[in-house]
Design an enzyme around this catalytic site. Structure first.
Site, mmCIF file in Angstrom:
data_model
loop_
_atom_site.group_PDB
_atom_site.id
_atom_site.type_symbol
_atom_site.label_atom_id
_atom_site.label_comp_id
_atom_site.label_asym_id
_atom_site.label_seq_id
_atom_site.Cartn_x
_atom_site.Cartn_y
_atom_site.Cartn_z
ATOM 1 N N CYS A 1 48.206 5.303 -22.088
ATOM 2 C CA CYS A 1 48.643 5.211 -20.785
ATOM 3 C C CYS A 1 48.097 4.102 -20.037
ATOM 4 O O CYS A 1 48.337 3.975 -18.834
ATOM 5 C CB CYS A 1 47.760 6.515 -20.098
ATOM 6 S SG CYS A 1 46.023 6.472 -20.693
ATOM 7 N N GLY B 1 38.143 7.995 -12.332
ATOM 8 C CA GLY B 1 37.390 7.717 -11.137
ATOM 9 C C GLY B 1 37.539 8.850 -9.757
ATOM 10 O O GLY B 1 38.655 9.655 -10.073
ATOM 11 N N PHE B 2 37.087 8.648 -8.642
ATOM 12 C CA PHE B 2 37.341 9.297 -7.654
ATOM 13 C C PHE B 2 38.770 9.186 -7.183
ATOM 14 O O PHE B 2 39.394 10.171 -6.924
ATOM 15 C CB PHE B 2 36.248 9.065 -6.488
ATOM 16 C CG PHE B 2 35.145 9.102 -6.758
ATOM 17 C CD1 PHE B 2 34.704 10.257 -7.696
ATOM 18 C CD2 PHE B 2 34.068 8.209 -6.295
ATOM 19 C CE1 PHE B 2 33.263 10.521 -8.028
ATOM 20 C CE2 PHE B 2 32.757 8.465 -6.914
ATOM 21 C CZ PHE B 2 32.335 9.565 -7.519
ATOM 22 N N GLY C 1 41.575 8.896 -8.996
ATOM 23 C CA GLY C 1 42.178 9.434 -9.949
ATOM 24 C C GLY C 1 41.746 10.939 -10.465
ATOM 25 O O GLY C 1 41.834 11.437 -11.251
#
Lengths: 522, 423
Positions: free
Chosen positions: A258, A429-430, A432
């Site tokens: 990804c 993280g935030f 995502g």
């Protein structure tokens, strides 16, 4: 075991059976994790190394099996990924101590490691074996038990790999069932595992739906969102090298990582040379008609056509209705728009690269930013440039937690061609909607108990001042009285249980500490 | 004690069993079991107890095991007890499953409603097969309370009912005494030796190495059948499916009860070899039992066998046995004068105390500390300690913590009173 019961009364699909299955596997894992916490650092490392060695040796076989079973990717690249997720992974973390207490000499705070316990690990079909290896070894290095849950499309190779690693772990002295695998995963069963209070943390790698389900489970989860990496190539870049890196990255395992580049953003002044260099590196530059056909093939109303995941460029072109040379590794499709209205600016887990030309560096940076806001926030971005300010502006602007510079993004963001931590779980993280924004590693599977003294009082100044953790090692086997070879003599006391050795070791340790103290005082 | 509980106790004395009801009040265990789940019992006044009595392994898989409830409910949509005269789906299926998981040579399953009936069946089958009457058992043995079964056991249970053996057909020999066993068998007039693999009610004295195989060899030598009473040692409680095979013995007859239906729908099984079951070919109507092998019980029994043999369960038993043993060893180090021995095979355990009645105060202090374990009726110096095979790590740790406290208090009490007695 018994077909008769299934014929008479089958409850296998009931909530009770599902829950009992999850409970039993997780409780067995709990036992293993609790016993594992008795192990010292040497024993722990030896187990991780032994398992990594077996994993490395089987990397090629499992790579082929995974490609055969899933149809995704390239066996030789998967072999490389599998290898990187075995011995080199353990070597990378060998210097980190997740077992012994540590002291912050400035604050006097002593930290004691507390492993998570039972990890439920989802394994995606795109990187099945590498993920099994990676998550297993992270768990072993931190004395956790892990339950692997493979994607149904990669079930057979994952189950076999997990069982192989489990055997290797036990042979190396790990507690029984420290590695387990859900052999027949179904959605309701997975939900049962994820929602169980017996699961301590979910390591969720997979499709968005699965990752969100992990976060919604009520249990702590370390999940990763989807990627959609922009790559910017500016005028200061080594264009030929950039093209080569990008083509290699897109071709690597047919872009199933990804972290692969999704949209190449460049400038008018560079575009022509870059296209030429991309062609040299094995790319085919699509015509407008081919781009249109590609878009139609790759994106359906429901999103990305999973049939194309991890397929090679030649096959994809053929499915889309045009022919390219056999040597082509990457299809490059020019787009005039980023975001809503241009499906090709979405994540593509296949060797298709969108190509966008901006009118200025500033505009290019803003396009990269908008790409990640459109999809793939918190994941990865790449840039090919030698202008430090551009690199900083780009990194500040893009909503990604890793920016790979002058390197292939697939391998770079995953820590294999850069000095980032090697991982198959990219924390988004935030931005995502995830809990951790760095490359996931063993350190995320341990919490630390912090021992803090009154500010005004004396606190430990060196490791010699703190107590010891007890690591008695594997649980002694209980006797089976009367069974030949398994009895214990009546009232054998401590001697039969290996205690004096432990006591002796502790005494020796104390003597050494005392002596050192005396020396330091003098 | 609540008024409600007091009333139940009064009525229990009035309508059920006055002496037994009073006994428990006298020993300080004022338990009236109400809700139960997993390895927990709840007294009707709210006290929660960790159950390590399990009714002799009946609740091996926990009280009201969710899968057993599910299968019983599902089974009830199709079956009832069935008609004991006719071939039946569930009875046949369980019999087949038992042949699949018992030692080689086991052929038929004859069903009863409870353990004692299975003992009757074992003795009757052995007598029919050998055409001999004598049955050899172990002193302090326990195989149930019905006509033949009660004669194999301690007179404590037969004399009250004038049901002790008066014909010299039931011989009892000391456990672990091979010479006595041979003396009992060498007249070649014994139909069978019946043995609990580890005598439970006697406090789980462990067979000496080689004892059980030697008894089996003597049986073969003197033409007697070997009946293995696996009621408390079967179903993975020793870490293997059957305790008897762990000791290397292939019996002629096996008695299986209690845990086989997890306490949800009682049946018992007498599994026999071709020879021992020959009457089933001659006259299948010779023994009848309306509730024997009730089909709902068989449905539950099938599930019990399936659950018990899961790989997860096999390793959990090992963990439970090893962990609890390590903890008990530590406790023994704390109270070595009082807590003098641990008898163990898997999760079949007996804790030995340095007082002829030592297990009784331990039982009471355990009860006060939230644990239910029972003393051995025929040797009250030993506490029967029988954790379930699905015990969780957390519960095992909690159990040990409570056991340490209880044994400590019992030790202080007993050693204190011992001094008083000495004075």
């Amino acid at each position: 075991m018994d077909p008769a019961i299934a014929q008479l009364v089958d409850i296998s699909g009931s909530d009770a059976a599902m829950r009992a299955h999850a409970d039993m596997v997780l409780e067995r894992a709990r036992w293993a994790s609790q016993v594992f916490q008795r192990y010292d650092r040497d024993q722990t490392l030896k187990i991780a190394q032994a398992v990594a060695k077996v994993a490395f040796a089987k990397a090629g076989d499992y790579a082929q099996w995974a490609v055969k079973e899933t149809g995704f990717g390239v066996a030789e690249h998967k072999k490389l990924k599998n290898e990187l997720s075995s011995t080199p992974l353990v070597e990378f973390y060998e210097d980190r101590d997740f077992v012994n207490p540590r002291l912050d000499e400035r604050t006097g705070i002593v930290e004691v490691p507390k492993p998570a316990g039972v990890i439920f690990a989802l394994v995606p079909s795109t990187n099945p074996i590498a993920t099994v290896y990676f998550k297993t070894l992270c768990a072993l290095m931190t004395r956790n038990a892990v339950v692997m849950c493979p994607h149904p499309a990669a079930r057979e190779c994952c189950v076999d790999a997990a069982l192989t690693l489990a055997r290797a772990a036990e042979e190396a002295g790990a507690p029984e069932a420290v590695i387990q695998v859900v052999e027949r995963p179904t959605i309701p069963l997975i939900n049962e595992f994820m929602g169980s209070e017996k699961t301590d943390v979910i390591l969720a790698t997979g499709g968005t739906a699965m990752v969100r389900a992990a976060y919604s489970s009520s249990n702590p989860a370390i999940g990763v969102g989807p990627g959609n990496a922009p790559v910017l190539v500016d005028e200061t870049a080594d264009i030929a090298a950039a093209a080569r890196h990008i083509a290699d990255s897109k071709a690597f395992d047919n872009s199933v990582l990804c972290t692969n580049e999704s949209v190449l953003i460049t400038l008018e002044s560079v575009a022509k040379t870059l296209k030429q260099e991309l062609k040299k590196a094995g790319a085919h530059i699509c015509s407008d008609d081919e781009t249109k056909a590609l878009r139609g093939y790759l994106f359906h109303e429901r999103g990305f056509n999973v049939e194309a995941v991890g397929r090679d460029a030649v096959w994809i072109a053929e499915q889309a209705g045009f022919k390219v040379a056999k040597s082509v590794k990457v299809l490059v499709a020019r787009i005039g728009l980023i975001g809503v209205g241009e499906d090709l600016s979405r994540e593509k887990l296949c060797p298709v690269l969108a190509f966008y030309v901006a009118s200025s560096v500033q505009q290019a940076v803003m396009q990269a930013r908008s790409l990640l806001r459109f999809a793939g926030a918190g994941h990865s971005a790449a840039i090919h440039s030698t202008d430090m300010q551009t690199i900083m502006d780009y990194s500040a602007a893009v909503e990604a937690y890793r920016v790979v510079v002058n390197a292939p993004c697939s391998q770079g963001a995953a820590g294999f061609d850069t000095n980032l931590a090697p991982t198959f779980t990219i924390g988004t993280g935030f931005l995502g909607r995830s809990s951790i924004g760095e490359n996931i590693g063993p350190q995320h599977l341990v919490n630390w108990t912090r021992i803090a003294w009154h500010k005004q009082s004396d606190h430990p100044a060196s490791m010699l001042d703190i107590g010891a953790l007890s690591h008695p090692g594997p649980l002694p086997k209980a006797p089976s009285d009367g069974v030949p070879g398994e009895s214990r003599p009546k009232n054998a006391g401590g001697a039969a249980r290996g205690k004096p050795a432990d006591d002796l070791r502790e005494q020796i340790r104390k003597i050494i500490v005392e002596e050192l103290r005396a020396v330091l005082k003098d | 004690m609540s008024a409600e509980k007091l009333e139940v106790l009064e009525k229990s004395k009035a309508f059920w069993n006055p002496n037994k009801t009073q006994f428990w009040q006298d020993v300080g265990v004022d338990l009236v079991i109400d809700k139960r789940e997993g390895y927990f019992l709840n007294d009707m006044d709210g006290r929660r107890l960790i159950d390590v009595h399990l009714n002799g392994g009946t609740y091996n898989l926990g009280h009201r095991n969710a899968e057993l409830i599910e299968v019983l409910n599902a089974g009830a949509k199709r079956f009832d007890m069935g008609n004991h005269h006719f071939p039946a789906l569930a009875r046949t299926a369980l019999a087949e499953a038992l042949v699949g998981c018992t030692p080689a040579g086991m052929k038929y399953t004859i069903y009863g409603a409870g353990g004692a009936e299975a003992t009757e069946l074992a003795i009757k089958s052995a007598r029919n097969a050998t055409q001999k009457r004598k049955i050899v058992s172990v002193i302090k043995a326990y195989h149930g309370h019905s006509g033949l079964a009660v004669k194999t056991g301690d007179e404590r249970f037969s004399k009250t009912f004038l049901s002790e053996d008066t014909e010299g057909e039931f011989i009892q020999v000391p456990f672990n005494d091979l010479q006595a066993m041979e003396d009992a068998l060498k007249g070649r007039d014994a139909a069978a030796v019946i043995m609990e693999t580890i005598p439970a009610t006697y406090g789980f004295p462990m067979p000496h190495e080689g004892y059980l195989p030697s008894v089996k060899a003597l049986c073969e030598k003197y033409d007697a059948l070997y009946i293995a009473d696996e009621v408390q040692t079967g179903l993975m409680r020793t870490g293997e499916m059957w305790g008897i095979t762990k000791y290397g013995v292939t019996p002629d007859i096996m008695i299986i009860g209690k845990g086989i239906t997890g306490g949800m729908y009682p049946i018992s099984c007498c599994v026999v070899s071709e020879r021992a079951g020959q009457w089933l070919k001659q006259d299948g109507f010779a023994h009848m039992s309306t509730a024997g092998g009730a089909e709902l019980g068989c449905i539950v029994g099938l599930k019990v066998l399936e659950i018990t043999q899961r790989p997860e369960v096999v390793s959990m038993v090992r963990y439970v046995a090893d962990f609890i043993r390590a903890g008990l060893d530590d406790i023994q180090d704390l109270y070595p004068d009082f807590f003098i021995g641990i008898r163990q095979n898997g999760v079949v355990m007996g804790l030995e105390f340095n007082d002829p009645e030592g297990a009784k105060p331990v039982m009471r202090h355990l009860y006060e500390n939230g644990v239910w374990a029972i003393f051995s009726t025929l040797d009250p110096s030993v506490l029967q300690f029988k954790p379930g095979i699905l015990m969780t790590q957390g519960l095992s740790e909690d159990l040990l913590r409570r056991v340490e406290i209880a044994i400590g208090r019992a030790a202080a009490e007993v050693q204190g009173s011992g001094r008083r007695r000495a004075g």
